[in-house]
Enzyme design. Structure first.
Site, short mmCIF file in Angstrom:
data_model
loop_
_atom_site.label_atom_id
_atom_site.label_comp_id
_atom_site.label_asym_id
_atom_site.label_seq_id
_atom_site.Cartn_x
_atom_site.Cartn_y
_atom_site.Cartn_z
N GLU A 1 1.40 3.38 7.36
CA GLU A 1 0.91 2.07 6.93
C GLU A 1 1.78 1.02 7.59
OE1 GLU A 1 -0.52 1.03 2.78
OE2 GLU A 1 0.46 2.94 2.43
N GLU B 1 -2.39 13.98 1.51
CA GLU B 1 -2.49 12.77 2.32
C GLU B 1 -1.27 12.64 3.21
OE1 GLU B 1 -3.82 9.32 0.01
OE2 GLU B 1 -2.56 8.03 1.26
N ASP C 1 0.36 9.63 5.59
CA ASP C 1 0.14 8.19 5.78
C ASP C 1 1.03 7.49 6.79
OD1 ASP C 1 -1.58 7.74 3.66
OD2 ASP C 1 0.06 7.50 2.23
#
Ligand code: NAG
Length: 287
Positions: free
Chosen positions: A102, A98, A100
């Site tokens: 955010e 993953e 990311d």
């Protein structure tokens, strides 16, 4: 299997699928939120919204194994405390990879925090958090992920903010054999997102909306076990359109990266000795 694949990647040239801006319906599907996610303006704009009953989300139709992926985002304006806008690449299964971005909302006038992480084979714990040098709610800005066999680079408006190198040579797993999809969602996380959960979402300001446009991907699309970056017997035919597959940070880019890390980095797992009493993760000694 995986190492054969990356060796062949290094030697050959590629057919890369380029998705141009516009046509968001072609690249994405709205996955949840019961009408709160929308594709508008002739497919040039995607919006997610959040109210007390639900958030919303979308995902890419394609899976990618390596790519240079750009998207413009405009975040929830005003009082966004308690909300989180996540925009990331992820594979499936219990040992997933993953990458990311955010965005942790904040009270009106207080800065957003941009949170980043990299998971390889199910293990993350590699957070770096930043402030931005502009108001990410006032206009669209470009958030990019470069993912090639040597590195992952997070960039904002073309400025690299973080580099995660392939350090398999010293035993750090690197995402390289599991195709990933792009996901994004806007949801309520007021149990932790803003000042550790002290500040709650103000539902009188709902619905909260985040917007997306100008998606652009130079990427190897994964389909039925095959990459669109097919091998070609002539290594010399590598074209400039796939330069991203071996792209590194040149000295200007490294300078920009240092500028961000010096002035805007607010949390770095690599300096959090308390959190890793047995010693910092291996990659921390090499960055
Ligand atoms: C919100 O703003 C305050 C004040 O500037 C800051 O301390 C905090 O870290 C910001 N972000 C979050 C996610 O709490």
């Amino acid at each position: 299997m995986a190492s054969t694949f990356s060796r062949s990647l290094a030697l050959v040239s590629f057919y890369i699928v380029v998705c141009a801006a516009g046509n968001l319906n072609q690249d994405f599907q709205l996955t949840w939120g019961d009408g709160r996610a929308k594709i508008l303006n002739n497919e040039n704009l995607l919006t997610l919204s959040l109210d007390k009953a639900s958030g919303s989300g979308f995902q890419s139709k394609n899976e990618y194994l390596y790519g240079k992926i750009d998207m413009q985002l405009k975040l929830v304006p005003g009082n966004s405390a308690g909300t989180v806008t996540a925009y990331y690449l992820s594979s499936k299964g219990s040992t997933w990879d993953e990458i990311d971005f955010e965005f942790l909302g904040n009270l009106s006038g207080d800065p957003y925090i941009l949170h980043t992480n990299v998971f390889s084979q199910g293990k993350g714990n590699r957070e770096q958090q930043f402030y931005l040098w502009f108001d990410p709610t006032a206009d669209f800005h470009t958030y990019s992920i470069l993912w090639n066999p040597q590195r992952i680079v997070f960039s904002v408006d073309g400025t690299p903010i973080r580099e995660f190198k392939n350090l398999e040579s010293i035993g750090v797993p690197f995402p390289k054999s599991q195709p990933m999809r792009i996901y994004s969602s806007l949801w309520n996380a007021d149990d932790w997102a803003t000042r550790g959960g002290l500040i709650k979402t103000d539902w009188s300001k709902a619905p909260f909306t985040a917007s997306y446009r100008n998606f652009n991907a130079n990427a190897c699309v994964w389909n039925s076990g095959k990459s669109s970056c097919k091998s070609n017997s002539s290594p010399s035919s590598a074209s400039p359109t796939n330069a991203w597959l071996s792209q590194e940070l040149d000295s200007t880019a490294q300078q920009r990266l240092r500028w961000v890390q010096k002035n805007y980095l607010i949390y770095n797992y690599c300096t959090d000795n308390k959190r890793f009493p047995q010693g910092l993760p291996l990659e921390c000694k090499h960055s």
